[in-house]
Design a protein around this motif. Structure first.
Motif, short mmCIF file in Angstrom:
data_model
loop_
_atom_site.label_atom_id
_atom_site.label_comp_id
_atom_site.label_asym_id
_atom_site.label_seq_id
_atom_site.Cartn_x
_atom_site.Cartn_y
_atom_site.Cartn_z
N ALA A 83 43.84 34.67 34.94
CA ALA A 83 43.17 34.05 33.79
C ALA A 83 42.37 35.11 33.03
N SER A 84 42.68 35.27 31.75
CA SER A 84 42.04 36.33 30.97
C SER A 84 40.94 35.83 30.05
N SER A 85 40.70 34.53 30.02
CA SER A 85 39.66 33.99 29.14
C SER A 85 38.89 32.90 29.88
N GLU A 86 37.70 32.58 29.35
CA GLU A 86 36.91 31.50 29.92
C GLU A 86 37.71 30.19 29.92
N GLU A 87 38.41 29.94 28.82
CA GLU A 87 39.21 28.71 28.71
C GLU A 87 40.26 28.64 29.82
N ASN A 88 40.95 29.75 30.06
CA ASN A 88 41.98 29.78 31.09
C ASN A 88 41.40 29.65 32.49
N ILE A 89 40.23 30.26 32.69
CA ILE A 89 39.55 30.14 33.98
C ILE A 89 39.21 28.68 34.24
N ARG A 90 38.59 28.04 33.26
CA ARG A 90 38.17 26.64 33.44
C ARG A 90 39.37 25.71 33.63
N LYS A 91 40.48 26.01 32.95
CA LYS A 91 41.69 25.18 33.13
C LYS A 91 42.21 25.32 34.56
N ALA A 92 42.24 26.55 35.08
CA ALA A 92 42.71 26.76 36.44
C ALA A 92 41.84 25.99 37.44
N LEU A 93 40.53 26.02 37.22
CA LEU A 93 39.62 25.31 38.11
C LEU A 93 39.82 23.80 38.00
N ARG A 94 39.98 23.30 36.76
CA ARG A 94 40.22 21.86 36.58
C ARG A 94 41.50 21.42 37.30
N ASP A 95 42.47 22.32 37.36
CA ASP A 95 43.73 22.03 38.02
C ASP A 95 43.64 22.18 39.54
N GLY A 96 42.42 22.48 40.04
CA GLY A 96 42.22 22.63 41.47
C GLY A 96 42.70 23.95 42.03
N ARG A 97 42.83 24.95 41.18
CA ARG A 97 43.36 26.26 41.59
C ARG A 97 42.23 27.27 41.73
N VAL A 98 42.56 28.45 42.22
CA VAL A 98 41.65 29.59 42.27
C VAL A 98 42.09 30.58 41.21
N ALA A 99 41.17 30.94 40.34
CA ALA A 99 41.48 31.86 39.24
C ALA A 99 41.14 33.29 39.63
N VAL A 100 41.94 34.22 39.13
CA VAL A 100 41.64 35.65 39.25
C VAL A 100 41.46 36.16 37.82
N TRP A 101 40.28 36.67 37.53
CA TRP A 101 39.94 37.11 36.19
C TRP A 101 40.66 38.40 35.83
N VAL A 102 41.28 38.39 34.66
CA VAL A 102 41.91 39.58 34.07
C VAL A 102 41.06 39.93 32.84
N PRO A 103 40.17 40.93 32.95
CA PRO A 103 39.13 41.11 31.93
C PRO A 103 39.53 41.90 30.68
N THR A 104 40.77 41.81 30.27
CA THR A 104 41.21 42.60 29.12
C THR A 104 40.52 42.19 27.82
N GLY A 105 39.93 41.00 27.79
CA GLY A 105 39.19 40.58 26.61
C GLY A 105 37.93 41.39 26.37
N LEU A 106 37.53 42.20 27.33
CA LEU A 106 36.33 43.05 27.18
C LEU A 106 36.67 44.43 26.64
N MET A 107 37.92 44.66 26.30
CA MET A 107 38.28 45.96 25.72
C MET A 107 37.57 46.09 24.38
N ARG A 108 37.12 47.29 24.06
CA ARG A 108 36.30 47.55 22.89
C ARG A 108 36.95 48.60 21.98
N VAL A 109 36.62 48.50 20.68
CA VAL A 109 37.06 49.53 19.73
C VAL A 109 35.90 50.46 19.38
N THR A 110 34.68 50.01 19.64
CA THR A 110 33.51 50.87 19.47
C THR A 110 32.65 50.75 20.73
N PRO A 111 31.91 51.80 21.07
CA PRO A 111 31.10 51.76 22.30
C PRO A 111 30.00 50.71 22.22
#
Length: 196
Positions: A83-111
């Motif tokens: 799961a790469s987003s908060e929405e995907n994490i929460r969906k996985a949890l609602r479905d009774g699953r265990v989510a593993v965070w893929v943090p690519t949404g934190l990639m930056r173009v400026t420091p």
């Protein structure tokens, strides 16, 4: 909801499979796993030394390192949900699953304040815990963990990153550090906490 950060130092350890299995068996709908950077992040350090690129590039590469470890985890236990987003994490949890965070949404173009070596997957796990309004953040390390030591001392000793104590200072969730051999303790805690 509990966030469980599993250090990259477990990436070659048989304990990794045990942690993933136990979290999946008793943590469905309640657990989000945050992967460390493992050897993938160590390789980024080597390339930065070799090529001299800035910390922004290293930060983005380390997020991809965490993503690789997340994919490795799912490869070990396919029942885990990437799961790469908060929405995907929460969906996985609602479905009774265990989510593993893929943090690519934190990639930056400026420091920014996170694009440095003082902020690693430990601090990112704390940031995610705040975002998700987690009840608990558990950080699993392969090294010995002095549970009586302050977070500042643990940071000075390299157990957690330099920014971790600052990120959790005013946290509204419980922060605990565990050794890789404490999987049974964490399982018992999860097993004995009712699903809300």
């Amino acid at each position: 909801m509990w966030v469980v950060k599993i250090g990259g130092s477990l990436s070659h350890d048989p304990a990794l499979r045990e942690w993933l299995t136990q979290l999946w068996e008793v943590g469905g709908g309640r657990v989000v796993i945050v992967p460390g950077g493992a050897e993938f992040a160590d390789t980024v350090r080597q390339y930065q030394l070799e090529w001299g690129f800035d910390d922004l590039a290293a930060h983005n590469m380390c997020l991809l390192a965490m993503a690789q470890y997340a994919i490795l985890m799912q490869g070990v236990l396919p029942e885990l949900v990437l799961a790469s987003s908060e929405e995907n994490i929460r969906k996985a949890l609602r479905d009774g699953r265990v989510a593993v965070w893929v943090p690519t949404g934190l990639m930056r173009v400026t420091p920014d304040s996170t694009t440095n070596w003082d902020t690693t997957s430990d601090s990112l796990a704390a940031m995610l815990s705040t975002t998700l309004n987690a009840e608990r953040l558990m950080v699993v390390k392969s090294c010995a963990v002095d549970t009586c030591a302050s977070l500042e001392t643990l940071a000075a000793n390299g157990v957690v990153d330099a920014r971790f104590a600052g990120y959790v200072k005013d946290a509204n969730y419980v922060v605990e550090l565990f050794n890789k051999d404490d999987v049974g303790l964490v399982r018992d805690r999860l097993f004995n906490v009712p699903v809300v």
